[in-house]
Design a protein around this motif. Sequence first.
Motif, short mmCIF file in Angstrom:
data_model
loop_
_atom_site.label_atom_id
_atom_site.label_comp_id
_atom_site.label_asym_id
_atom_site.label_seq_id
_atom_site.Cartn_x
_atom_site.Cartn_y
_atom_site.Cartn_z
N UNK A 70 1.88 -0.86 -12.42
CA UNK A 70 2.43 -0.67 -11.08
C UNK A 70 2.91 -1.98 -10.47
N UNK A 71 2.22 -3.08 -10.75
CA UNK A 71 2.62 -4.37 -10.16
C UNK A 71 4.02 -4.76 -10.62
N UNK A 72 4.31 -4.60 -11.91
CA UNK A 72 5.62 -4.96 -12.43
C UNK A 72 6.69 -4.03 -11.87
N UNK A 73 6.36 -2.75 -11.77
CA UNK A 73 7.33 -1.79 -11.25
C UNK A 73 7.69 -2.10 -9.80
N UNK A 74 6.68 -2.40 -9.00
CA UNK A 74 6.91 -2.74 -7.60
C UNK A 74 7.69 -4.06 -7.49
N UNK A 75 7.34 -5.00 -8.33
CA UNK A 75 8.04 -6.29 -8.34
C UNK A 75 9.51 -6.11 -8.70
N UNK A 76 9.79 -5.28 -9.70
CA UNK A 76 11.18 -5.01 -10.10
C UNK A 76 11.96 -4.36 -8.96
N UNK A 99 0.83 -1.21 0.00
CA UNK A 99 0.00 0.00 0.00
C UNK A 99 0.87 1.26 0.00
N UNK A 100 2.00 1.20 0.67
CA UNK A 100 2.88 2.36 0.73
C UNK A 100 3.62 2.56 -0.59
N UNK A 101 3.92 1.47 -1.29
CA UNK A 101 4.49 1.58 -2.63
C UNK A 101 3.48 2.23 -3.58
N UNK A 102 2.25 1.77 -3.52
CA UNK A 102 1.21 2.30 -4.40
C UNK A 102 0.99 3.78 -4.14
N UNK A 103 1.06 4.18 -2.88
CA UNK A 103 0.88 5.59 -2.53
C UNK A 103 1.94 6.47 -3.19
N UNK A 104 3.18 5.97 -3.21
CA UNK A 104 4.26 6.73 -3.86
C UNK A 104 3.97 6.90 -5.35
N UNK A 105 3.52 5.83 -6.00
CA UNK A 105 3.22 5.89 -7.43
C UNK A 105 2.08 6.86 -7.71
N UNK A 106 1.07 6.88 -6.85
CA UNK A 106 -0.04 7.83 -7.02
C UNK A 106 0.46 9.26 -6.87
N UNK A 107 1.32 9.49 -5.87
CA UNK A 107 1.84 10.82 -5.61
C UNK A 107 2.61 11.36 -6.80
N UNK A 108 3.28 10.45 -7.53
CA UNK A 108 4.08 10.87 -8.68
C UNK A 108 3.40 10.58 -10.02
#
Length: 312
Positions: free
Chosen positions: A124-130, A109-118
């Motif tokens: 997003x799933x692949x980016x977080x996985x990488x 959830x905190x990873x997703x929040x960063x992506x939303x902020x930017x």
Amino acid sequence: MTFLTVNGLSSKYSSSKGPVYAVDDVDFELNDGESMGIAGESACGKSTLGLSLIRMLSGGTAEGKILFDGVSILDMTESKFDDEYRWKKISMVFQGAMNSLDPVFTVNEQFVEILKEHSFDGDSKKLISDAMNSVSLDESVLKKYPHELSGGMKQRVIIAMSLLLKPKFVIADEPTTALDVLIQAQIINLLKSLKKEGMSFMLITHDLAVLSEISDKIGIMYGGQMVEFGSSEQIYKNPKHPYTQGLLESIPTLKGNTPKYIKGTPPSLLDAPTQCRFIERCPLAIDKCKELPPKFKTETGYVRCWLYEDEK
């Protein structure tokens, strides 16, 4: 090729007693793929330098030139810098970052929040996985809450967050503080592996032994100034500034030497002296040191010390 050029960078904070110049007239350059270490005592301006580069000085302002790939990032608007540079080209692992994870949200959830902020609108799933793979963390960690992670895992999560949008340059402020020696080694090895992949780092620490593991260039800060800058090899094998020499002599070695300490305390940055800022603690001080020294060129950088005036 040079990607980061800093010229005459000065950063100050406002206080009831007047401006405090935490960073004063700092210069350096970094080339593609190079990493840099910043060392010095507490309150010498290390963290402020990092915050200046990413334009996150709370209550402070920065002046001078910061060129990133030839573009002046201090001259652009805050919205432009946030949209095009912050976390996308320059990111930061903040000091004490392990305590910055929100305890009521999962890591994912905190990873997703960063992506939303930017304003990220891709996969997003692949980016977080990488990002998780880049710091050697299993994706099962994404479902966990911060309190379920060890200190080393938290630090890896924080580093993964800084790598999320694949920046070119990462500023790591004391990334191994409060970790045991085994976890410190893991974090340093992680940074070394990321460096091999072409990422550039600025590693901020008071520990010169840690810097030797990853830095191509090193800047030594004292009293808000970078008193010596050069290649890692030159700094360790042939340190110029008496302060740099004192720092190195304070490190115990396998040879069994007795560590030495530097007597005295750093100067106040509220009313910075107009003479050499190290004069009161320097065993090699001369009359000329009553003036503030300019930067004298060395083999790989520069040194602020009147002892090298004749070598300029």
